[in-house]
Write a protein that holds these residues in place. Structure first.
Motif, PDB file in Angstrom:
ATOM      1  N   ALA A  69       1.152  -1.005  -0.095  1.00 50.90           N
ATOM      2  CA  ALA A  69       0.069  -0.402  -0.117  1.00 50.90           C
ATOM      3  C   ALA A  69       0.855   1.287  -0.021  1.00 50.90           C
ATOM      4  CB  ALA A  69      -0.814   0.018   1.266  1.00 50.90           C
ATOM      5  N   TYR A  70       1.772   1.496   0.643  1.00 53.61           N
ATOM      6  CA  TYR A  70       3.329   2.420   0.929  1.00 53.61           C
ATOM      7  C   TYR A  70       3.794   2.339  -0.686  1.00 53.61           C
ATOM      8  CZ  TYR A  70       6.776   5.568   1.572  1.00 53.61           C
ATOM      9  OH  TYR A  70       8.277   6.297   1.630  1.00 53.61           O
ATOM     10  N   LEU A  71       3.889   1.602  -0.941  1.00 56.98           N
ATOM     11  CA  LEU A  71       4.929   1.177  -2.633  1.00 56.98           C
ATOM     12  C   LEU A  71       3.807   2.254  -3.705  1.00 56.98           C
ATOM     13  CD1 LEU A  71       7.056  -2.160  -1.799  1.00 56.98           C
ATOM     14  CD2 LEU A  71       7.507   0.517  -2.421  1.00 56.98           C
ATOM     15  N   THR A  72       2.130   1.952  -3.776  1.00 59.32           N
ATOM     16  CA  THR A  72       1.569   2.270  -4.053  1.00 59.32           C
ATOM     17  C   THR A  72       1.397   3.336  -4.241  1.00 59.32           C
ATOM     18  OG1 THR A  72       0.255   0.047  -4.380  1.00 59.32           O
ATOM     19  CG2 THR A  72      -0.906   1.755  -4.950  1.00 59.32           C
ATOM     20  N   VAL A  73       1.395   3.934  -3.375  1.00 63.14           N
ATOM     21  CA  VAL A  73       0.913   5.685  -2.687  1.00 63.14           C
ATOM     22  C   VAL A  73       2.035   6.893  -3.330  1.00 63.14           C
ATOM     23  CG1 VAL A  73       0.380   7.388  -1.290  1.00 63.14           C
ATOM     24  CG2 VAL A  73      -0.473   5.297  -0.782  1.00 63.14           C
ATOM     25  N   VAL A  74       3.541   6.197  -3.205  1.00 60.13           N
ATOM     26  CA  VAL A  74       4.746   6.603  -4.184  1.00 60.13           C
ATOM     27  C   VAL A  74       4.627   6.779  -5.321  1.00 60.13           C
ATOM     28  CG1 VAL A  74       7.037   6.329  -4.193  1.00 60.13           C
ATOM     29  CG2 VAL A  74       6.417   5.711  -1.605  1.00 60.13           C
ATOM     30  N   ALA A  75       3.921   5.239  -6.212  1.00 57.88           N
ATOM     31  CA  ALA A  75       4.207   5.151  -6.782  1.00 57.88           C
ATOM     32  C   ALA A  75       3.452   6.049  -7.809  1.00 57.88           C
ATOM     33  CB  ALA A  75       3.772   3.386  -7.678  1.00 57.88           C
ATOM     34  N   LYS A  76       1.892   6.067  -7.304  1.00 58.40           N
ATOM     35  CA  LYS A  76       0.710   6.647  -7.737  1.00 58.40           C
ATOM     36  C   LYS A  76       1.571   8.873  -7.808  1.00 58.40           C
ATOM     37  CE  LYS A  76      -3.468   4.076  -7.131  1.00 58.40           C
ATOM     38  NZ  LYS A  76      -4.589   4.339  -5.754  1.00 58.40           N
ATOM     39  N   ARG A  77       1.797   8.686  -6.552  1.00 55.25           N
ATOM     40  CA  ARG A  77       2.500  10.123  -6.819  1.00 55.25           C
ATOM     41  C   ARG A  77       3.676  10.729  -8.178  1.00 55.25           C
ATOM     42  NH1 ARG A  77       3.522  10.720  -0.576  1.00 55.25           N
ATOM     43  NH2 ARG A  77       1.771  10.772  -0.445  1.00 55.25           N
ATOM     44  N   LEU A  78       4.703   9.753  -8.805  1.00 59.72           N
ATOM     45  CA  LEU A  78       5.004   9.939  -9.470  1.00 59.72           C
ATOM     46  C   LEU A  78       4.318   9.209 -10.709  1.00 59.72           C
ATOM     47  CD1 LEU A  78       8.193   7.835  -8.264  1.00 59.72           C
ATOM     48  CD2 LEU A  78       8.619   9.695  -8.283  1.00 59.72           C
ATOM     49  N   LEU A  79       3.970   8.638 -11.059  1.00 57.70           N
ATOM     50  CA  LEU A  79       3.314   8.764 -11.926  1.00 57.70           C
ATOM     51  C   LEU A  79       1.956   9.508 -12.715  1.00 57.70           C
ATOM     52  CD1 LEU A  79       1.875   6.090 -13.839  1.00 57.70           C
ATOM     53  CD2 LEU A  79       0.203   5.550 -12.161  1.00 57.70           C
ATOM     54  N   ALA A  80       1.241  10.472 -11.710  1.00 53.63           N
ATOM     55  CA  ALA A  80       0.781  11.786 -12.102  1.00 53.63           C
ATOM     56  C   ALA A  80       1.784  12.547 -12.229  1.00 53.63           C
ATOM     57  CB  ALA A  80      -0.127  11.862 -10.439  1.00 53.63           C
ATOM     58  N   ASN A  81       3.348  12.591 -12.046  1.00 56.19           N
ATOM     59  CA  ASN A  81       4.140  13.497 -12.070  1.00 56.19           C
ATOM     60  C   ASN A  81       4.264  13.188 -13.699  1.00 56.19           C
ATOM     61  OD1 ASN A  81       4.046  14.823  -9.869  1.00 56.19           O
ATOM     62  ND2 ASN A  81       5.874  13.776  -8.708  1.00 56.19           N
ATOM     63  N   LEU A  82       4.107  11.654 -14.442  1.00 57.75           N
ATOM     64  CA  LEU A  82       4.998  11.481 -15.239  1.00 57.75           C
ATOM     65  C   LEU A  82       3.491  11.575 -16.378  1.00 57.75           C
ATOM     66  CD1 LEU A  82       6.508   9.396 -16.879  1.00 57.75           C
ATOM     67  CD2 LEU A  82       5.000   7.621 -16.718  1.00 57.75           C
ATOM     68  N   TYR A  83       2.026  11.424 -15.626  1.00 58.27           N
ATOM     69  CA  TYR A  83       1.443  12.126 -17.001  1.00 58.27           C
ATOM     70  C   TYR A  83       1.362  13.951 -17.067  1.00 58.27           C
ATOM     71  CZ  TYR A  83      -0.586   7.376 -16.118  1.00 58.27           C
ATOM     72  OH  TYR A  83      -1.254   6.103 -17.363  1.00 58.27           O
ATOM     73  N   ARG A  84       1.704  14.385 -16.042  1.00 59.30           N
ATOM     74  CA  ARG A  84       1.281  15.711 -15.447  1.00 59.30           C
ATOM     75  C   ARG A  84       3.092  15.814 -17.188  1.00 59.30           C
ATOM     76  NH1 ARG A  84       2.167  17.343 -10.991  1.00 59.30           N
ATOM     77  NH2 ARG A  84       4.565  17.421 -10.988  1.00 59.30           N
ATOM     78  N   ARG A  85       3.782  15.496 -16.814  1.00 55.89           N
ATOM     79  CA  ARG A  85       5.237  15.396 -17.605  1.00 55.89           C
ATOM     80  C   ARG A  85       4.768  15.361 -19.034  1.00 55.89           C
ATOM     81  NH1 ARG A  85       8.252  13.386 -13.870  1.00 55.89           N
ATOM     82  NH2 ARG A  85       8.586  11.515 -15.086  1.00 55.89           N
ATOM     83  N   ARG A  86       4.476  14.627 -19.652  1.00 58.46           N
ATOM     84  CA  ARG A  86       4.182  14.489 -20.718  1.00 58.46           C
ATOM     85  C   ARG A  86       2.737  15.190 -21.244  1.00 58.46           C
ATOM     86  NH1 ARG A  86       4.081   7.694 -20.634  1.00 58.46           N
ATOM     87  NH2 ARG A  86       6.699   7.636 -20.628  1.00 58.46           N
ATOM     88  N   SER A  87       1.745  15.443 -20.487  1.00 58.80           N
ATOM     89  CA  SER A  87       0.765  16.522 -20.839  1.00 58.80           C
ATOM     90  C   SER A  87       1.081  18.202 -21.032  1.00 58.80           C
ATOM     91  CB  SER A  87      -0.575  16.718 -19.735  1.00 58.80           C
ATOM     92  OG  SER A  87      -1.509  17.586 -20.011  1.00 58.80           O
ATOM     93  N   LEU A  88       2.398  18.157 -20.430  1.00 62.60           N
ATOM     94  CA  LEU A  88       2.785  19.449 -20.188  1.00 62.60           C
ATOM     95  C   LEU A  88       3.797  19.507 -22.619  1.00 62.60           C
ATOM     96  CD1 LEU A  88       3.360  22.550 -18.980  1.00 62.60           C
ATOM     97  CD2 LEU A  88       5.736  21.059 -18.371  1.00 62.60           C
ATOM     98  N   GLU A  89       4.629  18.059 -22.027  1.00 58.21           N
ATOM     99  CA  GLU A  89       5.325  17.907 -22.915  1.00 58.21           C
ATOM    100  C   GLU A  89       4.632  18.553 -24.869  1.00 58.21           C
ATOM    101  OE1 GLU A  89       8.443  15.071 -25.403  1.00 58.21           O
ATOM    102  OE2 GLU A  89       7.693  14.681 -23.383  1.00 58.21           O
ATOM    103  N   GLN A  90       2.992  17.498 -24.440  1.00 59.72           N
ATOM    104  CA  GLN A  90       2.189  17.747 -25.302  1.00 59.72           C
ATOM    105  C   GLN A  90       1.845  18.782 -26.210  1.00 59.72           C
ATOM    106  OE1 GLN A  90       1.821  15.174 -27.345  1.00 59.72           O
ATOM    107  NE2 GLN A  90       1.106  16.659 -29.516  1.00 59.72           N
ATOM    108  N   ALA A  91       1.635  19.723 -24.528  1.00 57.53           N
ATOM    109  CA  ALA A  91       0.878  20.960 -24.680  1.00 57.53           C
ATOM    110  C   ALA A  91       2.127  21.576 -26.108  1.00 57.53           C
ATOM    111  CB  ALA A  91       0.168  21.846 -24.301  1.00 57.53           C
ATOM    112  N   TYR A  92       3.008  21.677 -25.611  1.00 57.30           N
ATOM    113  CA  TYR A  92       4.705  22.414 -25.989  1.00 57.30           C
ATOM    114  C   TYR A  92       4.542  22.183 -27.604  1.00 57.30           C
ATOM    115  CZ  TYR A  92       9.341  24.429 -26.976  1.00 57.30           C
ATOM    116  OH  TYR A  92      10.331  24.201 -27.900  1.00 57.30           O
ATOM    117  N   LEU A  93       4.587  20.665 -27.734  1.00 52.91           N
ATOM    118  CA  LEU A  93       4.393  19.930 -28.874  1.00 52.91           C
ATOM    119  C   LEU A  93       3.912  20.404 -29.921  1.00 52.91           C
ATOM    120  CD1 LEU A  93       5.934  16.257 -28.082  1.00 52.91           C
ATOM    121  CD2 LEU A  93       7.231  19.261 -29.105  1.00 52.91           C
ATOM    122  N   ASP A  94       2.485  20.910 -29.485  1.00 52.08           N
ATOM    123  CA  ASP A  94       1.309  21.602 -29.940  1.00 52.08           C
ATOM    124  C   ASP A  94       1.315  22.890 -30.167  1.00 52.08           C
ATOM    125  OD1 ASP A  94       0.092  18.662 -30.051  1.00 52.08           O
ATOM    126  OD2 ASP A  94      -1.429  19.202 -28.437  1.00 52.08           O
ATOM    127  N   ALA A  95       2.186  23.145 -28.979  1.00 57.96           N
ATOM    128  CA  ALA A  95       2.055  24.420 -29.802  1.00 57.96           C
ATOM    129  C   ALA A  95       3.145  24.754 -30.368  1.00 57.96           C
ATOM    130  CB  ALA A  95       2.204  25.795 -28.244  1.00 57.96           C
TER     131      ALA A  95
END
Length: 175
Positions: A69-95
């Motif tokens: 459960a602890y590992l899942t919490v840490v991994a979910k935070r990192l997963l959210a960061n990954l998705y946010r970085r990819r979304s930011l990168e895609q928005a930049y590439l679109d612009a």
């Protein structure tokens, strides 16, 4: 995971050896990609190792609770960061795709801009949504405090407080 760090924290070493395979499998199901899952699983343990020495997982208290459960919490935070970085990168590439070819930045400039955007995103990550939104309206859209106040339905004084909070966070993280 660095071997010398793991030796200094035997509880983390045990956590790693007992649950790394499970975590990587869980992430592979979430991501549908074995490579990203392997990277994220490794990043999860790096995050745990880089935590202060007085945290429960480094002292072995994680054995009293649910380690997965602890590992899942840490991994979910990192997963959210990954998705946010990819979304930011895609928005930049679109612009970037909307720019005329002669005005487009070079690949080196593009990499620097993307890295800078990700650093700014990290700085603003700890701010509450209205503060982050006010800061971005001012910095990216060039709106004045009165315009931001109207758009956010708050007073100008509140916008000034939001901006001070955002600037303080940026300065603190840059130091």
């Amino acid at each position: 995971m660095a071997a010398d760090s793991a030796l200094h924290h035997p509880h983390v070493h045990t956590l790693y050896s007992d649950h790394h395979g499970w975590l990587q499998g869980w992430l592979r199901k979430k991501l549908g990609n074995a490579f990203d899952a392997a990277d994220l699983a490794q990043d999860t343990f790096v995050r745990i190792l880089s935590a202060p020495d007085d945290t429960p997982e480094k002292q072995g208290h994680w054995q009293l609770q649910e380690p997965r459960a602890y590992l899942t919490v840490v991994a979910k935070r990192l997963l959210a960061n990954l998705y946010r970085r990819r979304s930011l990168e895609q928005a930049y590439l679109d612009a970037l795709g909307a720019w005329p070819e002669p005005q487009a930045p070079s690949p080196e400039q593009q990499a620097i801009i993307l890295e800078t955007l990700q650093e700014i995103d990290t700085m603003l990550d700890g701010l509450c949504a209205p503060v982050r939104q006010a800061f971005l309206m001012a910095q990216l859209e060039g709106l004045g405090y009165a315009e931001i106040a109207l758009k956010l339905s708050v007073s100008e004084r509140t916008v000034k407080r939001y901006m001070a909070e955002a600037m303080a966070r940026c300065i603190l993280l840059m130091a």
